[in-house]
Design an enzyme around this catalytic site. Structure first.
Site, PDB file in Angstrom:
ATOM      1  N   LEU A 133       1.005  -1.231  -0.154  1.00 41.63           N
ATOM      2  CA  LEU A 133       0.001   0.096   0.001  1.00 41.63           C
ATOM      3  C   LEU A 133       0.844   1.126  -0.099  1.00 41.63           C
ATOM      4  O   LEU A 133       1.966   1.311   0.713  1.00 41.63           O
ATOM      5  CB  LEU A 133      -0.581  -0.018   1.153  1.00 41.63           C
ATOM      6  CG  LEU A 133      -2.289  -0.550   1.613  1.00 41.63           C
ATOM      7  CD1 LEU A 133      -2.873  -0.588   2.607  1.00 41.63           C
ATOM      8  CD2 LEU A 133      -3.202  -0.677   0.176  1.00 41.63           C
ATOM      9  N   ASP A 134       0.475   2.272  -0.752  1.00 43.28           N
ATOM     10  CA  ASP A 134       1.282   3.395  -0.802  1.00 43.28           C
ATOM     11  C   ASP A 134       1.505   4.033   0.706  1.00 43.28           C
ATOM     12  O   ASP A 134       0.323   3.840   1.592  1.00 43.28           O
ATOM     13  CB  ASP A 134       0.809   4.780  -1.683  1.00 43.28           C
ATOM     14  CG  ASP A 134       0.644   4.361  -2.933  1.00 43.28           C
ATOM     15  OD1 ASP A 134       1.477   3.463  -3.574  1.00 43.28           O
ATOM     16  OD2 ASP A 134      -0.107   4.826  -3.813  1.00 43.28           O
ATOM     17  N   ARG A 135       2.552   4.793   1.026  1.00 40.05           N
ATOM     18  CA  ARG A 135       2.505   5.305   2.207  1.00 40.05           C
ATOM     19  C   ARG A 135       1.657   6.142   2.974  1.00 40.05           C
ATOM     20  O   ARG A 135       1.156   5.860   4.067  1.00 40.05           O
ATOM     21  CB  ARG A 135       3.939   6.217   2.358  1.00 40.05           C
ATOM     22  CG  ARG A 135       4.336   6.720   3.796  1.00 40.05           C
ATOM     23  CD  ARG A 135       5.684   7.252   3.887  1.00 40.05           C
ATOM     24  NE  ARG A 135       5.512   8.583   3.264  1.00 40.05           N
ATOM     25  CZ  ARG A 135       6.477   9.290   3.078  1.00 40.05           C
ATOM     26  NH1 ARG A 135       7.656   9.342   3.686  1.00 40.05           N
ATOM     27  NH2 ARG A 135       6.421  10.498   2.318  1.00 40.05           N
ATOM     28  N   ARG A 152      -4.856   6.375  -8.022  1.00 39.39           N
ATOM     29  CA  ARG A 152      -4.794   7.493  -7.990  1.00 39.39           C
ATOM     30  C   ARG A 152      -4.637   8.271  -9.350  1.00 39.39           C
ATOM     31  O   ARG A 152      -4.962   9.454  -9.724  1.00 39.39           O
ATOM     32  CB  ARG A 152      -3.355   7.945  -7.145  1.00 39.39           C
ATOM     33  CG  ARG A 152      -3.511   7.810  -5.640  1.00 39.39           C
ATOM     34  CD  ARG A 152      -2.164   7.297  -4.977  1.00 39.39           C
ATOM     35  NE  ARG A 152      -1.815   8.710  -4.917  1.00 39.39           N
ATOM     36  CZ  ARG A 152      -0.390   8.890  -4.494  1.00 39.39           C
ATOM     37  NH1 ARG A 152       0.543   7.586  -4.198  1.00 39.39           N
ATOM     38  NH2 ARG A 152       0.343  10.188  -4.417  1.00 39.39           N
ATOM     39  N   THR A 206      -1.709   6.104   1.804  1.00 38.35           N
ATOM     40  CA  THR A 206      -2.942   5.234   1.688  1.00 38.35           C
ATOM     41  C   THR A 206      -3.056   4.455   2.866  1.00 38.35           C
ATOM     42  O   THR A 206      -2.330   3.680   3.381  1.00 38.35           O
ATOM     43  CB  THR A 206      -2.705   4.226   0.241  1.00 38.35           C
ATOM     44  OG1 THR A 206      -2.838   5.148  -0.615  1.00 38.35           O
ATOM     45  CG2 THR A 206      -4.128   3.603   0.410  1.00 38.35           C
TER      46      THR A 206
END
EC number: 5.4.99.24
Length: 326
Positions: free
Chosen positions: A149-151, A251, A153
């Site tokens: 997961l992106d930081r 995104r 998110t």
């Protein structure tokens, strides 16, 4: 060599470790990160580069995949006390991770990851979720991320506690039998007919090392399904279900559709972000709220939901109030 005052010895002497069936298949760098708890990633890569770590008496690269019965030579490792400071003292959020566990058994752990914590250390970050979990679970022989997961998110993150569980879940991801759903707050009125975005994504790395993704014919095929959850005056809460799993996919696909996500520092809209900041939003409004998959051991279908954090709930409440008062 004498130990300096501010140094801590993580590994006192050379160790020769034999790889078990359960440990086989993982990269040597990930294996060392788990074995040498508290050692910074940069130091792991340094001892690999210098050839201090050997497998079956030979030098190996960080991406080498371990085989059963491999013999790994692990050298003595010293780190400064500052570097070895417990993760929980570095960031208060990490000590709260224990409370964010949604499900755990002998095979896997499901976490509601807070926004602002990377899944892995590196890129100037001294720790990430996986390093924190290894500190919280010092006796766990195996802890590996199933996906990323992106930081910024938040939401559901799967962590395997067994090699067999990791293999099963990776296979399910490859076969696209894992259902992942996200909630995103986007700019403007999402059009009802826009139910699927298919746009190929190309990943670029800037000279600064920052990753940026754009829609390009040269990119990889990418698909996200969307549905409207709730409409507000100048924003829409959408459910996004990625069919493929590309970097920054949701995104970039929302931006491509003309509706960037609130407080997206890479792909967002300045004016919309200012409106959201005035309401009290301080983070990217993207949350992995639901996942459905087959339990790697029992075969039972598991559906797990992760609640929105208080800030997100508050923002949605404020948007509802704005809408009803106009």
């Amino acid at each position: 060599m004498n130990q300096k005052k501010d140094e801590k010895v993580i590994n006192q002497a050379v160790k020769m470790l034999t790889i078990s069936e359960d440990e086989a298949g993982q990269r040597i760098d990930n294996y060392l990160l788990a074995k040498l708890k508290g050692v910074p990633k940069s130091l792991i890569y340094r001892i690999l580069r210098k050839g201090e770590v050997r497998v079956n008496k030979g030098r190996i690269k960080p991406e080498y995949k371990l085989q059963a019965n491999d013999i790994v030579r692990v050298p003595p490792v010293r780190v400064s006390e500052k570097e070895h400071a417990p993760i929980s003292t570095k960031l208060n959020k990490v000590s709260q991770l224990e409370k964010q566990i949604l499900f755990e058994d002998e095979c896997l752990l499901v976490l509601n990851k807070p926004s602002g914590i990377a899944v892995h250390g590196g890129s100037g970050l001294s720790f990430g979720v996986i390093e924190a979990l290894r500190t919280l679970r010092p006796d766990a022989r195996f802890l590996e991320l199933v996906h990323r997961l992106d930081r910024d998110t938040s939401g559901i993150l799967l962590v395997a506690k067994k090699r067999s569980a990791l293999r099963s879940l990776h296979e399910q991801l490859r076969e696209k039998t894992v259902q992942k759903d996200y909630l995103a707050l986007v700019r403007g009125q999402w059009q009802s007919h826009c139910k699927v975005v298919k746009a190929p994504l190309l990943k670029n790395e800037l000279s600064s090392g920052e990753r940026i993704v754009r829609v390009s014919e040269q990119g990889k095929p990418s698909e996200t399904r969307f549905s409207i959850e709730e409409r507000y005056e100048y924003a829409t809460l959408v459910k996004a279900s990625p069919v493929t799993g590309r970097t920054h996919q949701i995104r970039v696909h929302t931006q491509y559709a003309g509706h960037p996500i609130a407080l997206d520092d890479k792909y967002g809209d300045k004016h919309f972000d200012e409106q959201m900041t005035q309401l009290g939003l301080t983070r990217l409004f993207l949350h992995a709220f639901s996942i459905r998959f087959e339990h790697p051991k029992t075969g039972e279908t598991l559906r797990i939901n992760a609640p929105l954090d208080p800030e997100m709930k508050k923002i949605l409440g404020a948007l509802r109030e704005q809408k009803s008062s106009n």
